[in-house]
Design an enzyme around this catalytic site. Sequence first.
Site, PDB file in Angstrom:
ATOM      1  N   GLY A 138       0.818  -1.202   0.000  1.00 34.83           N
ATOM      2  CA  GLY A 138       0.000   0.000   0.000  1.00 34.83           C
ATOM      3  C   GLY A 138       0.852   1.253   0.000  1.00 34.83           C
ATOM      4  N   ALA A 142       8.627   4.912   3.760  1.00 34.20           N
ATOM      5  CA  ALA A 142       9.301   4.680   5.036  1.00 34.20           C
ATOM      6  C   ALA A 142       9.601   5.989   5.756  1.00 34.20           C
ATOM      7  CB  ALA A 142      10.596   3.899   4.799  1.00 34.20           C
ATOM      8  N   LYS A 193       2.958  -0.847 -10.143  1.00 41.27           N
ATOM      9  CA  LYS A 193       2.892   0.621 -10.044  1.00 41.27           C
ATOM     10  C   LYS A 193       4.281   1.249 -10.140  1.00 41.27           C
ATOM     11  CE  LYS A 193       4.389   0.410  -5.667  1.00 41.27           C
ATOM     12  NZ  LYS A 193       5.587   1.032  -5.053  1.00 41.27           N
ATOM     13  N   ASP A 246      -1.264   3.032  -3.884  1.00 41.92           N
ATOM     14  CA  ASP A 246       0.188   2.908  -4.018  1.00 41.92           C
ATOM     15  C   ASP A 246       0.686   3.599  -5.283  1.00 41.92           C
ATOM     16  OD1 ASP A 246       2.629   2.160  -3.055  1.00 41.92           O
ATOM     17  OD2 ASP A 246       2.320   0.011  -3.248  1.00 41.92           O
TER      18      ASP A 246
END
Length: 336
Positions: A138, A142, A193, A246
């Site tokens: 998703g 980070a 993606k 995403d």
Amino acid sequence: MGSIKVTVLGAGSWGTALSNLLAQKGVNTVLWGRDSAVIEEINRERENKRYLPGVKISQELIATADLEFALKDANFLVAAVPSQAFRDLLQKIKPYFKPEQILVNTAKGIEEGSLLRMSAVFTEVLPEYRDNYTILSGPSHAEEVGRGIPTAIVVSGYSPEKLYKVQELFSTEYFRVYTNDDLTGVELGGSLKNIIAIASGICTGLGLGDNTRAALVTRGLIEITRLGIKLGAKKETFMGLSGLGDLFVTAGSRHSRNYKAGILIGEGKSLEETQKEINMVVEGIRTTRAAYQLAQRLEVEMPITEALYKVLFAGLPPREGLFGLMTRAKKEELNF
């Protein structure tokens, strides 16, 4: 949650962010990495300056380069390595893997050569533990998770019981986890993606506008969905967090390595120069090759993926590749 032990395998940006999240939640968490210098820095300075600079790491987190120590008595194993390193990691942990352990994969990619998704790689290496596999996917940089910025992701896998356990483990006041039983769709959305994100970055690098990027990203979602349906995924999964979500966060964010790589390529840098400048794994580069080969094998029309493949690996100039998409045969919009 002190009675539960989680081992995070991979001390890059995502492994560091997830292990810190769990440690802050009070979970007994060990972070394993191969680079002893990074591990020593985390333990000494409570920061991973190379991969997640500026994020203070919990005093409760233990970092180690000793794999056997890290795996001992772990209830959950979180694989936070690039997709092309996933099989090798599984081979390393195979002698220690226990029937009750749950593996949480975070790698988003398709294995080169075999063209397998990560769940299939896991099943090849550890066939008797197929139902122990789960994946987190998703829109989740980070850098933002490390700073406690509200984030929503999806967990998928084979066993509903294990999905609920992973959902409970990772859920916090800023990290919301949904379950989704469409493993094929969740894995493909997260993998493909990255291809569209590189292409989106190329648009930016070429100096093109929002109209171009909007068209490319939207049509990119169509071809991602088209391949997913061919492989048995649910169309609606690609409208969710692991698909559209995403794609949205990866195809235009300053945190996205794939988008940044595309910008550099659009500006005229070679693939080698781009990878050297990014200095971290750009998943979409190798996924482009694998997805192109998979689309050819299955006879699925993926024009953006094909154009990017030719730009990255066959010397096609980026501008020519992009404008070639505009002159394709005319057709209806929603042709899955």
